[in-house]
Write a protein that holds these residues in place. Structure first.
Motif, short mmCIF file in Angstrom:
data_model
loop_
_atom_site.label_atom_id
_atom_site.label_comp_id
_atom_site.label_asym_id
_atom_site.label_seq_id
_atom_site.Cartn_x
_atom_site.Cartn_y
_atom_site.Cartn_z
N THR A 42 -112.39 -0.70 6.68
CA THR A 42 -111.37 -1.22 7.60
C THR A 42 -110.01 -1.35 6.91
N SER A 43 -110.00 -1.38 5.61
CA SER A 43 -108.77 -1.54 4.85
C SER A 43 -108.10 -0.19 4.63
N SER A 44 -106.82 -0.11 4.95
CA SER A 44 -106.11 1.15 4.76
C SER A 44 -105.96 1.48 3.27
N THR A 45 -105.86 0.47 2.44
CA THR A 45 -105.78 0.70 0.99
C THR A 45 -107.07 1.31 0.47
N ASN A 48 -107.28 4.92 1.64
CA ASN A 48 -106.41 5.78 0.82
C ASN A 48 -107.04 6.06 -0.54
N THR A 49 -107.68 5.06 -1.11
CA THR A 49 -108.35 5.24 -2.40
C THR A 49 -109.48 6.24 -2.28
N TYR A 50 -110.28 6.10 -1.22
CA TYR A 50 -111.38 7.05 -0.99
C TYR A 50 -110.85 8.46 -0.76
N GLU A 51 -109.77 8.59 0.00
CA GLU A 51 -109.19 9.91 0.25
C GLU A 51 -108.70 10.57 -1.03
N ALA A 52 -108.09 9.78 -1.91
CA ALA A 52 -107.61 10.33 -3.18
C ALA A 52 -108.79 10.80 -4.04
N LYS A 53 -109.85 10.02 -4.04
CA LYS A 53 -111.05 10.40 -4.79
C LYS A 53 -111.66 11.68 -4.21
N ILE A 54 -111.69 11.79 -2.89
CA ILE A 54 -112.22 13.00 -2.24
C ILE A 54 -111.40 14.21 -2.61
N GLU A 55 -110.08 14.07 -2.61
CA GLU A 55 -109.21 15.20 -2.99
C GLU A 55 -109.50 15.66 -4.40
N LYS A 56 -109.67 14.71 -5.32
CA LYS A 56 -109.97 15.06 -6.71
C LYS A 56 -111.33 15.77 -6.80
#
Length: 78
Positions: A42-45, A48-56
Motif C-alpha cells: 500500500t506504500s508508494s515508497t 517504488n523500491t520493489y519496482e527498482a529491484k525488479i528493473e535490476k
C-alpha cells in the motif's frame, strides 16, 4: 589428444551455460515474488523500491541469458 581437450572444453561450456540459465531462472522467480508483493503493498515508497529491484533483476536476467547464449562455441573442425 586435441579432440579430448576440445570435448572437455565443450562440456565445461555446457555446464557454464546451465549455471547461467539457472541464475536467470532464479532471477525470474524473484521478479515474480516481487510482483506479488507489489500487488499487496500500500506504500508508494515500498512499491517504488520493489519496482527498482525488479528493473535490476530484469537487467541481470537479460545479461545472464545473453552470456548463456554465447557460452558454447560453435562446433568446428579441428
Amino acid at each position: 589428444m586435441f579432440i579430448d581437450i576440445w570435448e572437455m572444453r565443450h562440456v565445461e561450456a555446457e555446464n557454464a551455460q546451465k549455471a547461467l540459465k539457472k541464475q536467470a531462472n532464479d532471477a525470474q522467480k524473484e521478479i515474480d515474488k516481487l510482483l506479488g508483493r507489489i500487488l499487496d503493498a500500500t506504500s508508494s515508497t515500498l512499491i517504488n523500491t520493489y519496482e527498482a529491484k525488479i528493473e535490476k533483476l530484469e537487467r541481470d536476467k537479460i545479461r545472464l541469458t545473453e552470456q548463456a547464449d554465447r557460452c558454447i562455441p560453435p562446433r568446428g573442425h579441428l
